[in-house]
Scaffold this motif. Structure first.
Motif, PDB file in Angstrom:
ATOM      1  N   PHE A 502     -38.282 -37.874 -30.460  1.00  0.00           N
ATOM      2  CA  PHE A 502     -39.478 -37.353 -31.120  1.00  0.00           C
ATOM      3  C   PHE A 502     -39.982 -38.301 -32.206  1.00  0.00           C
ATOM      4  O   PHE A 502     -41.173 -38.325 -32.515  1.00  0.00           O
ATOM      5  CB  PHE A 502     -39.178 -35.982 -31.742  1.00  0.00           C
ATOM      6  CG  PHE A 502     -38.806 -34.934 -30.748  1.00  0.00           C
ATOM      7  CD1 PHE A 502     -39.766 -34.308 -29.977  1.00  0.00           C
ATOM      8  CD2 PHE A 502     -37.481 -34.585 -30.557  1.00  0.00           C
ATOM      9  CE1 PHE A 502     -39.427 -33.344 -29.054  1.00  0.00           C
ATOM     10  CE2 PHE A 502     -37.128 -33.619 -29.637  1.00  0.00           C
ATOM     11  CZ  PHE A 502     -38.096 -32.995 -28.873  1.00  0.00           C
ATOM     12  N   VAL A 503     -39.055 -39.075 -32.777  1.00  0.00           N
ATOM     13  CA  VAL A 503     -39.416 -39.963 -33.888  1.00  0.00           C
ATOM     14  C   VAL A 503     -40.106 -41.234 -33.402  1.00  0.00           C
ATOM     15  O   VAL A 503     -41.086 -41.706 -34.001  1.00  0.00           O
ATOM     16  CB  VAL A 503     -38.159 -40.320 -34.709  1.00  0.00           C
ATOM     17  CG1 VAL A 503     -38.485 -41.366 -35.773  1.00  0.00           C
ATOM     18  CG2 VAL A 503     -37.575 -39.069 -35.352  1.00  0.00           C
ATOM     19  N   GLN A 504     -39.632 -41.793 -32.312  1.00  0.00           N
ATOM     20  CA  GLN A 504     -40.138 -43.102 -31.892  1.00  0.00           C
ATOM     21  C   GLN A 504     -41.602 -43.075 -31.470  1.00  0.00           C
ATOM     22  O   GLN A 504     -42.258 -44.127 -31.432  1.00  0.00           O
ATOM     23  CB  GLN A 504     -39.275 -43.649 -30.748  1.00  0.00           C
ATOM     24  CG  GLN A 504     -39.350 -42.853 -29.460  1.00  0.00           C
ATOM     25  CD  GLN A 504     -38.516 -43.456 -28.340  1.00  0.00           C
ATOM     26  OE1 GLN A 504     -37.960 -44.548 -28.501  1.00  0.00           O
ATOM     27  NE2 GLN A 504     -38.409 -42.760 -27.212  1.00  0.00           N
ATOM     28  N   GLU A 529     -30.737 -31.128 -45.522  1.00  0.00           N
ATOM     29  CA  GLU A 529     -31.324 -32.463 -45.520  1.00  0.00           C
ATOM     30  C   GLU A 529     -31.668 -32.873 -44.090  1.00  0.00           C
ATOM     31  O   GLU A 529     -31.123 -32.325 -43.121  1.00  0.00           O
ATOM     32  CB  GLU A 529     -30.349 -33.465 -46.129  1.00  0.00           C
ATOM     33  CG  GLU A 529     -30.018 -33.160 -47.584  1.00  0.00           C
ATOM     34  CD  GLU A 529     -28.978 -34.096 -48.150  1.00  0.00           C
ATOM     35  OE1 GLU A 529     -29.022 -34.342 -49.373  1.00  0.00           O
ATOM     36  OE2 GLU A 529     -28.110 -34.580 -47.384  1.00  0.00           O
ATOM     37  N   VAL A 530     -32.588 -33.844 -43.963  1.00  0.00           N
ATOM     38  CA  VAL A 530     -33.056 -34.265 -42.646  1.00  0.00           C
ATOM     39  C   VAL A 530     -32.940 -35.779 -42.513  1.00  0.00           C
ATOM     40  O   VAL A 530     -33.348 -36.522 -43.409  1.00  0.00           O
ATOM     41  CB  VAL A 530     -34.524 -33.849 -42.408  1.00  0.00           C
ATOM     42  CG1 VAL A 530     -35.013 -34.343 -41.044  1.00  0.00           C
ATOM     43  CG2 VAL A 530     -34.668 -32.340 -42.500  1.00  0.00           C
ATOM     44  N   VAL A 531     -32.351 -36.205 -41.373  1.00  0.00           N
ATOM     45  CA  VAL A 531     -32.298 -37.620 -41.006  1.00  0.00           C
ATOM     46  C   VAL A 531     -33.226 -37.838 -39.829  1.00  0.00           C
ATOM     47  O   VAL A 531     -33.161 -37.105 -38.833  1.00  0.00           O
ATOM     48  CB  VAL A 531     -30.862 -38.048 -40.618  1.00  0.00           C
ATOM     49  CG1 VAL A 531     -30.842 -39.521 -40.187  1.00  0.00           C
ATOM     50  CG2 VAL A 531     -29.896 -37.826 -41.766  1.00  0.00           C
ATOM     51  N   ALA A 532     -34.094 -38.842 -39.937  1.00  0.00           N
ATOM     52  CA  ALA A 532     -34.937 -39.234 -38.814  1.00  0.00           C
ATOM     53  C   ALA A 532     -34.285 -40.441 -38.137  1.00  0.00           C
ATOM     54  O   ALA A 532     -34.097 -41.481 -38.772  1.00  0.00           O
ATOM     55  CB  ALA A 532     -36.343 -39.581 -39.280  1.00  0.00           C
ATOM     56  N   GLU A 533     -33.918 -40.290 -36.849  1.00  0.00           N
ATOM     57  CA  GLU A 533     -33.256 -41.370 -36.106  1.00  0.00           C
ATOM     58  C   GLU A 533     -34.292 -42.218 -35.370  1.00  0.00           C
ATOM     59  O   GLU A 533     -35.445 -41.846 -35.208  1.00  0.00           O
ATOM     60  CB  GLU A 533     -32.276 -40.778 -35.091  1.00  0.00           C
ATOM     61  CG  GLU A 533     -31.165 -39.942 -35.697  1.00  0.00           C
ATOM     62  CD  GLU A 533     -30.218 -39.392 -34.650  1.00  0.00           C
ATOM     63  OE1 GLU A 533     -29.043 -39.778 -34.664  1.00  0.00           O
ATOM     64  OE2 GLU A 533     -30.665 -38.572 -33.809  1.00  0.00           O
ATOM     65  N   TRP A 534     -33.851 -43.379 -34.912  1.00  0.00           N
ATOM     66  CA  TRP A 534     -34.622 -44.296 -34.089  1.00  0.00           C
ATOM     67  C   TRP A 534     -35.905 -44.782 -34.787  1.00  0.00           C
ATOM     68  O   TRP A 534     -36.963 -44.908 -34.170  1.00  0.00           O
ATOM     69  CB  TRP A 534     -35.016 -43.660 -32.764  1.00  0.00           C
ATOM     70  CG  TRP A 534     -33.875 -43.292 -31.856  1.00  0.00           C
ATOM     71  CD1 TRP A 534     -32.555 -43.242 -32.157  1.00  0.00           C
ATOM     72  CD2 TRP A 534     -33.978 -42.916 -30.488  1.00  0.00           C
ATOM     73  NE1 TRP A 534     -31.808 -42.856 -31.089  1.00  0.00           N
ATOM     74  CE2 TRP A 534     -32.671 -42.638 -30.024  1.00  0.00           C
ATOM     75  CE3 TRP A 534     -35.035 -42.757 -29.603  1.00  0.00           C
ATOM     76  CZ2 TRP A 534     -32.394 -42.234 -28.726  1.00  0.00           C
ATOM     77  CZ3 TRP A 534     -34.767 -42.346 -28.315  1.00  0.00           C
ATOM     78  CH2 TRP A 534     -33.469 -42.098 -27.868  1.00  0.00           C
TER      79      TRP A 534
END
Length: 571
Positions: A502-504, A529-534
């Protein structure tokens, strides 16, 4: 009481002629004797050869059901009395067939394993009042060399145990190879036991298994043997069976189960059974291959929409795939033993400052030539072959060693569904942290959301136990599975990692932007907390930062693909 044709009386009638005398001698010579048991007065009448066949101390030792019961070895199979009185079948006028295997003690304290085959007949109340049949002493090879010792049959079905089946197969394979003959094995799988357990309870499911075994046994030949291979699997070894005869035998057994439902304490239940067959030793020169190929045939039958029985046949592609799996397994085990499982440590940065907050410990398996196995292909294969818990344990040990060596390090590790569901991994984690409880606060345990939905309450308890150890918990790849926001609220997570898929594309996809922003609003509401990958470009990184993402992770900040990331995290 019904008036059936009495086999014992017929034998006695024939005994009056010279031919009958010959028949009586034949029965004794092959270790068989007939009997008639009147349960109303407990009188047990035997054929003339019973004393010699059973090696009893005296006629009185076998003259009644109670006396005979005293010769039966406790716990070694189901006695005739138990088999008959606990039967859930009903006598419709022709009696009810049964067969069981148990052990009896001789006058010389030797133990014989015997096969008891017959029919019981009911009185007006439907309960057994009369039994007749044949007792046969099993030769040593039929019990896998266990006929002279109380090895113990399966207590539920009276069949051979898995260990006894292995011995029997080894013996039969050896004999068949020497004689250039053949035999076969049918493996039956009873389906939908989980649903029966849930609907009626485990006792009824056990009754169904026992009923299936009894029904199959009723159409077995005397020379064949039944074994319980697993909870819902029964095997029948067919002596002297040819390739042409195998499907005929399978049809006979499956037909016996289709004829009528199995009677249980919960009522009549239909038994859904599939079967796989393998011709031996043609398609199995070892016991392991025999079981493997029978199981593959059963799996094919279960996958079929039309066939309840499938015979094993060689498949070159399947065999090639299996050989590849074995080589891969050997390589993984060797890598574990030779300390070639290592960690790459990918930075996770604060979105606002871009300083490293922690590092994700990513497993890497190095080959002997120094190259690294691709994670995308390794992990699915390792999970399929059941090696993931071993690798998870290695990753945990390496991560804790890093944390112990560097007081400033903060790491996150991934844990597979297999490890999360096993109490062993949690116990090992608690044991290691008991010596260094200060490490727990610097360790994050990540798990994919797909492993959380099978049993939410059980998972909640496991996560709570990890929280009590002082760990932080993260749900990885959120959005790729089926975890609902309700589950997310019910489980004690500290961090949500948005699936990189979803991030890329947030720069191009309005749907992905909507999903990410919706998840961020939810996270703020839940206090996680939120981490956005890629994260691969600065435009996406700035967009995510402006929306309030806590951490960023991806190629923009470092590439762990080569497995060369530094071992220390800079807080």
């Amino acid at each position: 009481m019904h008036a059936p044709d009495d086999r014992a009386s017929a034998v006695r009638d024939r005994d009056e002629s010279p031919a009958g005398a010959d028949l009586r001698g034949i029965l004794g010579s092959i270790g068989e004797t007939v009997y008639d048991w009147d349960m109303t007065d407990d009188r047990l009448t035997w054929g003339a050869q019973a004393m010699a066949v059973l090696r009893a101390a005296s006629p009185a030792a076998i003259a009644s059901g109670r006396a005979y019961a005293r010769l039966i070895v406790p716990g070694d199979g189901r006695s005739r009395y138990d088999t008959v009185t606990t039967s859930t079948d009903r006598d419709a006028g022709q009696g009810v067939a049964f067969q069981t295997v148990y052990a009896v003690k001789t006058a010389g304290a030797e133990v014989l394993r015997v096969e008891d085959t017959g029919r019981w007949f009911a009185g007006l109340d439907g309960k057994p009042i009369r039994v007749h049949g044949v007792v046969r002493v099993l030769p040593a090879q039929a019990g896998g060399g266990l006929a002279t010792q109380a090895a113990g049959a399966d207590p539920l079905t009276g069949a051979l145990t898995r260990a006894q089946l292995l011995d029997l197969l080894a013996d039969q394979i050896s004999r068949s190879r020497k004689s250039h003959g053949s035999f076969a094995m049918l493996l039956f799988g009873i389906e939908s036991l989980g649903e029966i357990n849930e609907a009626y309870g485990f006792d009824v499911a056990d009754e169904l298994i026992a009923g299936v075994a009894q029904r199959l046994r009723s159409v077995m030949r005397r020379a064949d043997a039944m074994a319980r291979v697993a909870g819902n699997k029964l095997a029948i070894v067919l002596t002297g069976c040819t390739e042409d005869q195998l499907p005929v035998a399978a049809a006979r057994f499956l037909g016996s189960l289709r004829d009528a439902a199995i009677q249980t304490s919960a009522g009549a239940l239909a038994a859904s059974v599939r079967a796989g067959g393998v011709l031996l030793p043609r398609f199995g020169h070892t016991v392991q291959d025999a079981l493997l190929h029978a199981d593959e045939a059963l799996a094919a039958a279960r996958a079929s929409v039309s066939d309840a029985y499938v015979a094993y046949s060689p498949d070159r592609r399947r065999d090639t795939r299996r050989m590849g799996n074995r080589r891969f397994t050997d390589e993984v085990v060797a890598a574990l033993n030779e300390q070639r499982v290592t960690l790459a440590r990918q930075p996770i940065v604060h979105a606002g400052t871009r300083k490293v907050a922690m590092r994700e410990a990513l497993m890497r398996i190095k080959r002997t030539d120094g190259s690294v196995m691709a994670a995308a292909s390794v992990i699915p294969m390792v999970e399929k072959l059941g090696f993931m818990p071993m690798l998870d344990q290695r990753v945990l040990d390496l991560a804790l060693a890093d944390l112990q060596d560097d007081p400033q390090a903060r790491l996150s590790i991934n844990v597979s569904p297999a490890s999360l569901r096993s109490p062993d991994w949690l116990a090992a984690l608690a044991a290691r942290l008991s010596a260094r409880p200060d490490l727990a606060g610097r360790l994050v345990v990540e798990m994919t959301e797909t492993c959380l939905v099978d049993d939410v309450e059980a998972m909640r308890q496991r996560l709570a136990a990890m929280k009590e150890l002082g760990l932080r918990l993260a749900v990885d790849d959120f959005g790729s599975g089926h975890t609902s926001f309700r589950h997310l609220r019910a489980l004690p997570f500290d961090i949500v990692k948005i699936d990189g898929a979803f991030v890329q594309n947030i720069g191009r996809s309005t749907d992905d932007r909507f999903f990410v922003r919706t998840l961020l609003d939810l996270a703020r509401h839940l206090g996680v907390e939120v981490v956005a990958e890629w994260v691969t470009d600065e435009t996406a990184a700035q967009m995510l930062t402006d929306w309030g993402v806590t951490y960023l992770q991806g190629e923009l900040f470092d590439d762990a693909a080569a497995g060369t990331m530094p071992a220390r995290a800079v807080a």
